[in-house]
Design a protein around this motif. Structure first.
Motif, PDB file in Angstrom:
ATOM      1  N   VAL A   3      41.866  38.692   7.822  1.00 47.15           N
ATOM      2  CA  VAL A   3      41.915  37.247   7.918  1.00 47.15           C
ATOM      3  C   VAL A   3      41.072  36.662   6.789  1.00 47.15           C
ATOM      4  O   VAL A   3      39.948  37.088   6.561  1.00 47.15           O
ATOM      5  CB  VAL A   3      41.390  36.770   9.292  1.00 47.15           C
ATOM      6  CG1 VAL A   3      41.283  35.265   9.337  1.00 47.15           C
ATOM      7  CG2 VAL A   3      42.280  37.284  10.412  1.00 47.15           C
ATOM      8  N   SER A   4      41.621  35.683   6.093  1.00 46.18           N
ATOM      9  CA  SER A   4      40.902  35.016   5.017  1.00 46.18           C
ATOM     10  C   SER A   4      39.697  34.274   5.575  1.00 46.18           C
ATOM     11  O   SER A   4      39.728  33.764   6.699  1.00 46.18           O
ATOM     12  CB  SER A   4      41.820  34.018   4.305  1.00 46.18           C
ATOM     13  OG  SER A   4      41.089  33.228   3.402  1.00 46.18           O
ATOM     14  N   SER A   5      38.635  34.198   4.815  1.00 42.80           N
ATOM     15  CA  SER A   5      37.452  33.467   5.256  1.00 42.80           C
ATOM     16  C   SER A   5      37.611  31.962   5.062  1.00 42.80           C
ATOM     17  O   SER A   5      36.782  31.192   5.540  1.00 42.80           O
ATOM     18  CB  SER A   5      36.215  33.960   4.500  1.00 42.80           C
ATOM     19  OG  SER A   5      36.372  33.704   3.116  1.00 42.80           O
ATOM     20  N   LYS A   6      38.675  31.534   4.380  1.00 39.36           N
ATOM     21  CA  LYS A   6      38.905  30.102   4.191  1.00 39.36           C
ATOM     22  C   LYS A   6      39.176  29.448   5.538  1.00 39.36           C
ATOM     23  O   LYS A   6      40.015  29.902   6.303  1.00 39.36           O
ATOM     24  CB  LYS A   6      40.083  29.852   3.254  1.00 39.36           C
ATOM     25  CG  LYS A   6      39.794  30.203   1.826  1.00 39.36           C
ATOM     26  CD  LYS A   6      40.961  29.874   0.939  1.00 39.36           C
ATOM     27  CE  LYS A   6      40.654  30.296  -0.482  1.00 39.36           C
ATOM     28  NZ  LYS A   6      41.794  30.150  -1.363  1.00 39.36           N
ATOM     29  N   LYS A  30      46.464  33.680   9.412  1.00 38.28           N
ATOM     30  CA  LYS A  30      45.934  34.439   8.275  1.00 38.28           C
ATOM     31  C   LYS A  30      44.593  33.866   7.801  1.00 38.28           C
ATOM     32  O   LYS A  30      43.973  34.406   6.900  1.00 38.28           O
ATOM     33  CB  LYS A  30      46.935  34.416   7.118  1.00 38.28           C
ATOM     34  CG  LYS A  30      48.242  35.109   7.436  1.00 38.28           C
ATOM     35  CD  LYS A  30      49.215  34.961   6.292  1.00 38.28           C
ATOM     36  CE  LYS A  30      50.559  35.591   6.680  1.00 38.28           C
ATOM     37  NZ  LYS A  30      51.570  35.353   5.646  1.00 38.28           N
ATOM     38  N   TYR A  31      44.184  32.753   8.393  1.00 40.75           N
ATOM     39  CA  TYR A  31      42.967  32.058   7.980  1.00 40.75           C
ATOM     40  C   TYR A  31      41.989  31.957   9.146  1.00 40.75           C
ATOM     41  O   TYR A  31      42.338  32.202  10.290  1.00 40.75           O
ATOM     42  CB  TYR A  31      43.315  30.642   7.494  1.00 40.75           C
ATOM     43  CG  TYR A  31      44.172  30.653   6.264  1.00 40.75           C
ATOM     44  CD1 TYR A  31      43.604  30.703   5.000  1.00 40.75           C
ATOM     45  CD2 TYR A  31      45.557  30.643   6.371  1.00 40.75           C
ATOM     46  CE1 TYR A  31      44.390  30.733   3.858  1.00 40.75           C
ATOM     47  CE2 TYR A  31      46.359  30.668   5.236  1.00 40.75           C
ATOM     48  CZ  TYR A  31      45.763  30.718   3.991  1.00 40.75           C
ATOM     49  OH  TYR A  31      46.540  30.762   2.870  1.00 40.75           O
ATOM     50  N   ASN A  32      40.783  31.564   8.826  1.00 41.99           N
ATOM     51  CA  ASN A  32      39.788  31.238   9.839  1.00 41.99           C
ATOM     52  C   ASN A  32      40.163  29.830  10.308  1.00 41.99           C
ATOM     53  O   ASN A  32      39.735  28.842   9.736  1.00 41.99           O
ATOM     54  CB  ASN A  32      38.384  31.283   9.233  1.00 41.99           C
ATOM     55  CG  ASN A  32      37.303  30.946  10.229  1.00 41.99           C
ATOM     56  OD1 ASN A  32      37.568  30.565  11.363  1.00 41.99           O
ATOM     57  ND2 ASN A  32      36.074  31.069   9.788  1.00 41.99           N
ATOM     58  N   LYS A  85      30.946  21.465  12.938  1.00 48.58           N
ATOM     59  CA  LYS A  85      30.887  22.859  13.401  1.00 48.58           C
ATOM     60  C   LYS A  85      31.848  23.773  12.625  1.00 48.58           C
ATOM     61  O   LYS A  85      31.501  24.884  12.253  1.00 48.58           O
ATOM     62  CB  LYS A  85      31.203  22.925  14.892  1.00 48.58           C
ATOM     63  CG  LYS A  85      31.019  24.291  15.490  1.00 48.58           C
ATOM     64  CD  LYS A  85      31.218  24.274  16.976  1.00 48.58           C
ATOM     65  CE  LYS A  85      31.043  25.685  17.535  1.00 48.58           C
ATOM     66  NZ  LYS A  85      31.314  25.726  18.966  1.00 48.58           N
ATOM     67  N   HIS A  86      33.058  23.321  12.401  1.00 47.73           N
ATOM     68  CA  HIS A  86      34.086  24.122  11.718  1.00 47.73           C
ATOM     69  C   HIS A  86      34.494  23.355  10.470  1.00 47.73           C
ATOM     70  O   HIS A  86      35.558  22.729  10.450  1.00 47.73           O
ATOM     71  CB  HIS A  86      35.294  24.337  12.641  1.00 47.73           C
ATOM     72  CG  HIS A  86      36.354  25.206  12.055  1.00 47.73           C
ATOM     73  ND1 HIS A  86      36.361  26.563  12.204  1.00 47.73           N
ATOM     74  CD2 HIS A  86      37.457  24.911  11.324  1.00 47.73           C
ATOM     75  CE1 HIS A  86      37.419  27.066  11.587  1.00 47.73           C
ATOM     76  NE2 HIS A  86      38.103  26.076  11.051  1.00 47.73           N
TER      77      HIS A  86
END
Length: 160
Positions: A3-6, A30-32, A85-86
């Motif tokens: 999983v991408s950290s983006k 596929k992403y965060n 937070k995100h």
């Protein structure tokens, strides 16, 4: 698959707007990611399969206008908390009104905003889309005819 950290944030109202966002599952997983939608009996099961946060659901019934404004203000505050937070690189939304505070706040914080006009909007404009259209980074329509209403939009076909 790694999983991408983006970080991305997907936000939408429940119902058809949510159904359209969920069609993008193959991409967003596929992403965060964080999925944000209205809290309702229909959306509570999402927490079993997705990274999800909830906003207040829309008002129904009498005194709808007053409740709408109160809920909009509550969702504005909740959106600030969620964004802190995100902190995403991009916000992707299929609308509607639930996404307004998040998109506007995100834009103020330098987050890219992608608005995907509802699949149901073939030959008409959408009020919430009209409000954010001037500030979004990408405005995607799902029907060729919808481009006539949003000149800077991009037609990429339908989500379905």
């Amino acid at each position: 698959m790694a999983v991408s950290s983006k970080k991305i944030l997907l936000i939408c109202s429940d119902g058809g707007h949510l159904a359209q966002i969920l069609e993008l599952k193959g991409m967003f997983e596929k992403y965060n990611y964080l999925l944000v939608t209205e809290q309702s009996p229909a959306t509570l099961p999402l927490k079993d399969n997705f990274n999800v946060n909830y906003l207040q659901g829309r008002s129904k019934g009498k005194k709808r206008n007053i409740k709408f404004i109160v809920i909009l203000l509550i969702n504005f505050i909740l959106s600030i908390k969620i964004l802190i937070k995100h902190f995403p690189k991009v916000i992707i939304t299929t609308g509607s009104h639930t996404a307004l505070p998040m998109c506007l706040l995100g834009k103020l914080l330098g987050v890219k905003v992608v608005w995907i006009l509802s699949f149901a909007r073939v030959n008409s404009r959408a009020f919430s889309a009209d409000l954010v259209y001037p500030v979004v980074d990408k405005f995607i329509v799902q029907w060729p005819h919808a481009k006539q209403h949003y000149k800077k939009s991009i037609y990429l076909g339908g989500i379905y």
